[in-house]
Scaffold this active site. Structure first.
Site, mmCIF file in Angstrom:
data_model
loop_
_atom_site.group_PDB
_atom_site.id
_atom_site.type_symbol
_atom_site.label_atom_id
_atom_site.label_comp_id
_atom_site.label_asym_id
_atom_site.label_seq_id
_atom_site.Cartn_x
_atom_site.Cartn_y
_atom_site.Cartn_z
ATOM 1 N N ASP A 69 94.307 52.252 17.839
ATOM 2 C CA ASP A 69 95.174 53.059 16.978
ATOM 3 C C ASP A 69 94.411 53.563 15.755
ATOM 4 O O ASP A 69 93.242 53.211 15.550
ATOM 5 C CB ASP A 69 96.424 52.256 16.571
ATOM 6 N N ASN A 137 106.520 43.393 12.031
ATOM 7 C CA ASN A 137 107.726 43.934 12.675
ATOM 8 C C ASN A 137 107.612 43.872 14.201
ATOM 9 O O ASN A 137 108.395 44.489 14.912
ATOM 10 C CB ASN A 137 107.944 45.389 12.236
ATOM 11 N N HIS A 139 105.088 45.077 15.887
ATOM 12 C CA HIS A 139 104.371 46.213 16.485
ATOM 13 C C HIS A 139 103.071 45.776 17.161
ATOM 14 O O HIS A 139 102.452 44.782 16.798
ATOM 15 C CB HIS A 139 104.149 47.353 15.476
ATOM 16 N N GLU A 144 105.642 51.026 17.131
ATOM 17 C CA GLU A 144 106.570 50.492 16.141
ATOM 18 C C GLU A 144 107.898 50.146 16.813
ATOM 19 O O GLU A 144 108.153 50.554 17.953
ATOM 20 C CB GLU A 144 106.787 51.548 15.041
HETATM 21 P P1 PGA Z 1 96.981 41.602 10.927
HETATM 22 O O1 PGA Z 1 97.663 42.861 11.613
HETATM 23 O O2 PGA Z 1 96.066 41.002 11.923
HETATM 24 O O3 PGA Z 1 96.268 42.194 9.747
HETATM 25 O O4 PGA Z 1 98.101 40.674 10.544
HETATM 26 C C1 PGA Z 1 98.363 42.707 12.792
HETATM 27 C C2 PGA Z 1 98.875 44.025 13.267
HETATM 28 O O5 PGA Z 1 99.439 44.795 12.481
HETATM 29 O O6 PGA Z 1 98.753 44.289 14.474
#
Ligand code: PGA
Length: 240
Positions: A69, A137, A139, A144
């Site tokens: 992404d 959340n 995602h 999302e």
């Molecule tokens: P993080 O992000 O590893 O910084 O907690 C996880 C994500 O948003 O996929």
């Protein structure tokens, strides 16, 4: 359910465990396509992989890489872009040849960026392995909550939680509101899915996500039922 759960005592152990699984996959599936998440959680895994390569245990250039992404509007020189994170923590230290990597460019017209990613995916076939983190959340990449399942690359408006949490990645205030991501169907089609989570702040989320029910409002819950899904957690993330 065919979900495997690995619980490591510490973040360091989690990183080692995850890197070993990835290395095994790469040794067994040279020339396959893999997709690694940016974000904070997998960084330890990437440095372990680089160490394993230096010790002659794996050749990380044996596979091809697709970016997961990107924040639309951020490029390689922006701290916190997926490009910057993945190149600084993995592609550069692992000396992966350019021609083995295709990532999104958040500075390009997002439609073109998606088309180019789709061409790369078409050339390489299905994902062999994907290493994913989980957002607060639920995602996966920028799939999302309630974003329809899609194949290939898509443009997505970012959820409020993502916007709030994202400040931790950036060194300046950035008007980030859209992302590009591989769609959920493409991730679900991967032969092997590793989902990594660390820390107490993810414990409730992990418990709510992997409760046996698929819920599009929590994209990670849609992984349930995948034939080769492994949850890799440290003790704190698995606490509930
Ligand atoms: P993080 O992000 O590893 O910084 O907690 C996880 C994500 O948003 O996929």
């Amino acid at each position: 359910m065919s979900m495997k759960k690995i619980i490591a005592e510490t973040y360091e152990e989690l990183s080692r465990e995850t890197s070993q699984r990835i290395a095994m996959f790469i040794r067994e599936n040279p020339d396959s396509l893999v997709c690694f998440a940016a974000g904070d959680t997998p960084l330890g895994t990437y440095s372990e992989l680089v160490k394993m390569q230096a010790a002659g245990e794996v050749n990380l250039s044996d596979v091809y890489y697709a970016g997961l992404d990107e924040w639309i509007g951020l490029g390689e020189n922006d701290k916190g872009s997926c490009y910057q994170v993945m190149h600084d923590h993995f592609y550069n230290p692992a000396r992966i040849p350019k021609e083995r990597i295709h990532v999104f460019d958040g500075l390009k017209d997002p439609q073109i960026s998606c088309e180019q990613m789709n061409e790369w995916l078409a050339k390489r076939g299905k994902l062999g392995l994907t290493l994913l983190g989980i957002g607060m959340n639920g995602h996966l990449g920028f799939n999302e909550p309630n974003v329809p399942q899609a194949s290939g690359a898509i443009i997505v408006p970012l959820d409020e939680t993502t916007k709030t949490v994202s400040v931790k990645y950036f060194d300046k205030e950035l008007p980030v509101s859209m992302g590009v991501t591989l769609g959920l169907s493409t991730l679900l089609a991967a032969r092997e899915v590793l989902l990594i989570a660390s820390g107490e702040k993810k414990a409730q989320l992990i418990r709510n996500t992997f409760n046996g029910t698929k819920n599009p409002a929590n994209p990670a819950s849609m992984l349930q039922g995948h034939p080769r899904l492994t949850l890799l957690l440290d003790r704190e993330a698995s606490g509930l």
